[in-house]
Design a protein around this motif. Structure first.
Motif, PDB file in Angstrom:
ATOM      1  N   PRO A 177       0.813  -1.229   0.000  1.00 20.66           N
ATOM      2  CA  PRO A 177       0.000   0.000   0.000  1.00 20.66           C
ATOM      3  C   PRO A 177       0.842   1.271   0.000  1.00 20.66           C
ATOM      4  CG  PRO A 177      -0.884  -1.566   1.568  1.00 20.66           C
ATOM      5  CD  PRO A 177       0.427  -2.117   1.109  1.00 20.66           C
ATOM      6  N   ALA A 178       2.005   1.228   0.653  1.00 16.84           N
ATOM      7  CA  ALA A 178       2.885   2.401   0.638  1.00 16.84           C
ATOM      8  C   ALA A 178       3.382   2.664  -0.778  1.00 16.84           C
ATOM      9  CB  ALA A 178       4.055   2.183   1.588  1.00 16.84           C
ATOM     10  N   TRP A 184      -5.529   3.505  -6.988  1.00 17.49           N
ATOM     11  CA  TRP A 184      -4.291   3.019  -6.388  1.00 17.49           C
ATOM     12  C   TRP A 184      -4.510   2.620  -4.932  1.00 17.49           C
ATOM     13  CZ3 TRP A 184      -0.103   1.339  -8.624  1.00 17.49           C
ATOM     14  CH2 TRP A 184       0.319   1.869  -9.834  1.00 17.49           C
ATOM     15  N   LEU A 185      -5.233   3.432  -4.196  1.00 14.81           N
ATOM     16  CA  LEU A 185      -5.460   3.140  -2.778  1.00 14.81           C
ATOM     17  C   LEU A 185      -6.328   1.902  -2.598  1.00 14.81           C
ATOM     18  CD1 LEU A 185      -5.973   6.757  -1.371  1.00 14.81           C
ATOM     19  CD2 LEU A 185      -3.889   5.346  -1.372  1.00 14.81           C
ATOM     20  N   ILE A 186      -7.289   1.695  -3.491  1.00 15.18           N
ATOM     21  CA  ILE A 186      -8.109   0.481  -3.423  1.00 15.18           C
ATOM     22  C   ILE A 186      -7.248  -0.752  -3.658  1.00 15.18           C
ATOM     23  CG2 ILE A 186      -9.939  -0.810  -4.598  1.00 15.18           C
ATOM     24  CD1 ILE A 186     -11.373   1.857  -5.030  1.00 15.18           C
ATOM     25  N   LEU A 187      -6.363  -0.672  -4.656  1.00 11.72           N
ATOM     26  CA  LEU A 187      -5.480  -1.798  -4.932  1.00 11.72           C
ATOM     27  C   LEU A 187      -4.593  -2.098  -3.727  1.00 11.72           C
ATOM     28  CD1 LEU A 187      -4.176  -3.893  -6.822  1.00 11.72           C
ATOM     29  CD2 LEU A 187      -2.648  -2.065  -7.631  1.00 11.72           C
ATOM     30  N   GLY A 188      -3.999  -1.068  -3.148  1.00  7.73           N
ATOM     31  CA  GLY A 188      -3.154  -1.273  -1.979  1.00  7.73           C
ATOM     32  C   GLY A 188      -3.911  -1.880  -0.824  1.00  7.73           C
ATOM     33  N   THR A 189      -5.141  -1.423  -0.601  1.00 10.18           N
ATOM     34  CA  THR A 189      -5.964  -1.959   0.489  1.00 10.18           C
ATOM     35  C   THR A 189      -6.312  -3.412   0.250  1.00 10.18           C
ATOM     36  OG1 THR A 189      -6.893   0.243   0.896  1.00 10.18           O
ATOM     37  CG2 THR A 189      -8.111  -1.650   1.771  1.00 10.18           C
ATOM     38  N   LEU A 190      -6.629  -3.754  -0.990  1.00 11.44           N
ATOM     39  CA  LEU A 190      -6.984  -5.132  -1.332  1.00 11.44           C
ATOM     40  C   LEU A 190      -5.808  -6.075  -1.077  1.00 11.44           C
ATOM     41  CD1 LEU A 190      -9.270  -6.871  -2.575  1.00 11.44           C
ATOM     42  CD2 LEU A 190      -8.256  -6.422  -4.814  1.00 11.44           C
ATOM     43  N   ILE A 191      -4.625  -5.673  -1.513  1.00  8.80           N
ATOM     44  CA  ILE A 191      -3.446  -6.506  -1.303  1.00  8.80           C
ATOM     45  C   ILE A 191      -3.094  -6.584   0.179  1.00  8.80           C
ATOM     46  CG2 ILE A 191      -0.958  -6.662  -1.747  1.00  8.80           C
ATOM     47  CD1 ILE A 191      -1.505  -5.622  -4.556  1.00  8.80           C
TER      48      ILE A 191
END
Length: 399
Positions: free
Chosen positions: A277-278, A364-371
């Motif tokens: 996420p970072a 981008w933030l959704i992808l980071g949160t999902l991972i």
């Protein structure tokens, strides 16, 4: 192990040349519409997704060495036939065979590694192989780039011929592995793999597939993001790919040393879920920076975080997939676990381009949160799997 290392290295050189040239060969030289080519590749990886576990089960029954030889030869044959696939249906048949052979070969090589390497050394050996794979991909990509620069039908044909030759050589090398080492007797596992009834392992395979959504980032999403949303020069996409490749070559083995059992593997995957996420946040931030040098610097920093997360996730997932599979069934279990790779290739490009290119920072933030969620859930899922094996040690090996 030297033979298996050479197999991975040579195959990776062929893969690098293939991946760089195949799309432009069919769209520019063969005149195939881009939509038809994209559909064919998606269907090929869908076929590979469906075939992975059955081929892994076959490897359990007749030995992973035999299956790996057949699939390496099948890959060589399908690539050699691609320049002859002039119409859409012929292309679909040949590229479908390629997808099946490639996905099955990944599974068979993982199962073969289990036969050849002691349990405590498998993740470290796999890390060394991954470093060689990245080196081979880089060499193959350079050869493919040369074919693109020449931009003639013979140049593209030579790149595809290199890939076919590489996998033919890989099949020959695999045939030289010692029979008594590579194909020890295994218990009969019946017609239906027990992994289909192993719910904790299936959950872990699903979480691994979510973690693998990072796969289309470097080759598809980031080049488009850099070109459309940032002020960075387009060559930064190649720079980021080089950062990733060199980092894995230099540090994957060192990162894998932190992983020695399933609990430490779960911690590595959880750490990957927290680092990613970072990286996503930094990538998102590049759309809001003005100075070109600053955008480039943040892109490189984000790429370093991304590859660190990738190396942690890889090391952890290898140990989990090896450590939680029962003896004699590593082929079927690897088939399920490795299905995340073709799944990411099928769903990732469409999902991530829509999410990030249209959603921007929020995407981008959704992808980071999902991972991150997948990484955090891996720890309780591994505890569930280990608890089930302690409570019913023979359940996962019954036919």
């Amino acid at each position: 192990m030297h033979t298996l290392t050479r197999v991975h290295l040579i195959s990776a050189v062929g893969d690098g040349a293939f991946l760089v040239t195949v799309a432009l060969y069919f769209t520019r030289i063969a005149g195939m519409p881009a939509t038809s080519f994209g559909l064919g590749m998606s269907l090929a990886w869908a076929a590979g997704f469906l075939a992975g576990m059955p081929l892994g089960h076959l490897a359990d029954r007749i030995g992973p060495r035999r299956v790996a030889i057949l699939l390496a030869a099948g890959t060589a044959t399908s690539v050699a036939l691609l320049p002859l696939a002039h119409d859409r249906w012929a292309f679909l048949v040949v590229i479908g065979a390629y997808g099946i052979c490639q996905s099955g070969l990944t599974v068979a090589r993982q199962a073969l590694l289990v036969r050849l390497v002691a349990a405590e050394d498998r993740t470290r050996v796999r890390a060394r192989l991954q470093a060689r794979i990245n080196g081979g991909l880089a060499v193959g990509a350079l050869i493919g780039a040369l074919a693109l620069a020449i931009d003639t039908p013979p140049a593209y044909a030579a790149a595809l011929g290199l890939d076919a030759t590489a996998f033919g050589v890989a099949a020959l090398l695999l045939s030289r592995l010692p029979e008594k080492t590579a194909e020890q007797p295994v218990p009969a596992t019946g017609l239906v793999p027990a992994v289909l009834r192993d719910r904790p392992y299936a959950v872990l395979a699903l979480l691994n597939a979510v973690m693998l959504l990072h796969m289309p980032l470097l080759t598809l999403v980031l080049p488009l993001w850099i070109a459309q949303a940032t002020g960075a020069p387009r060559w930064m996409a190649a720079t980021i790919l080089a950062v990733n490749t060199i980092s894995v070559m230099l540090f994957q083995v060192r990162v894998a040393r932190r992983v020695g059992d399933v609990p430490s593997a779960a911690r590595a995957v959880r750490a990957a879920g927290l680092v990613m996420p970072a990286a996503c946040a930094l990538f998102a931030g590049t759309a809001h920076l003005g100075a070109r040098w600053l955008v480039c610097a943040v892109l490189v920093l984000a790429a370093l975080l991304q590859v660190f997360a990738e190396m942690l996730q890889s090391a952890g997932s290898w140990e989990i997939s090896f450590g939680l599979a029962p003896d004699g069934q590593h082929g079927a279990y690897q088939g399920l676990y490795q299905s995340g790779v073709p799944l990411a290739r099928i769903l990732g490009p469409a999902a991530l381009t829509g999410l990030i290119l249209e959603g921007g920072t929020v995407g981008w933030l959704i992808l980071g949160t999902l991972i991150a969620a997948a990484g955090l859930l891996t720890t309780p899922a591994t505890r569930w799997a280990r608890r089930q094996r302690r409570e019913s040690p023979r359940r996962s090996v019954q036919p």
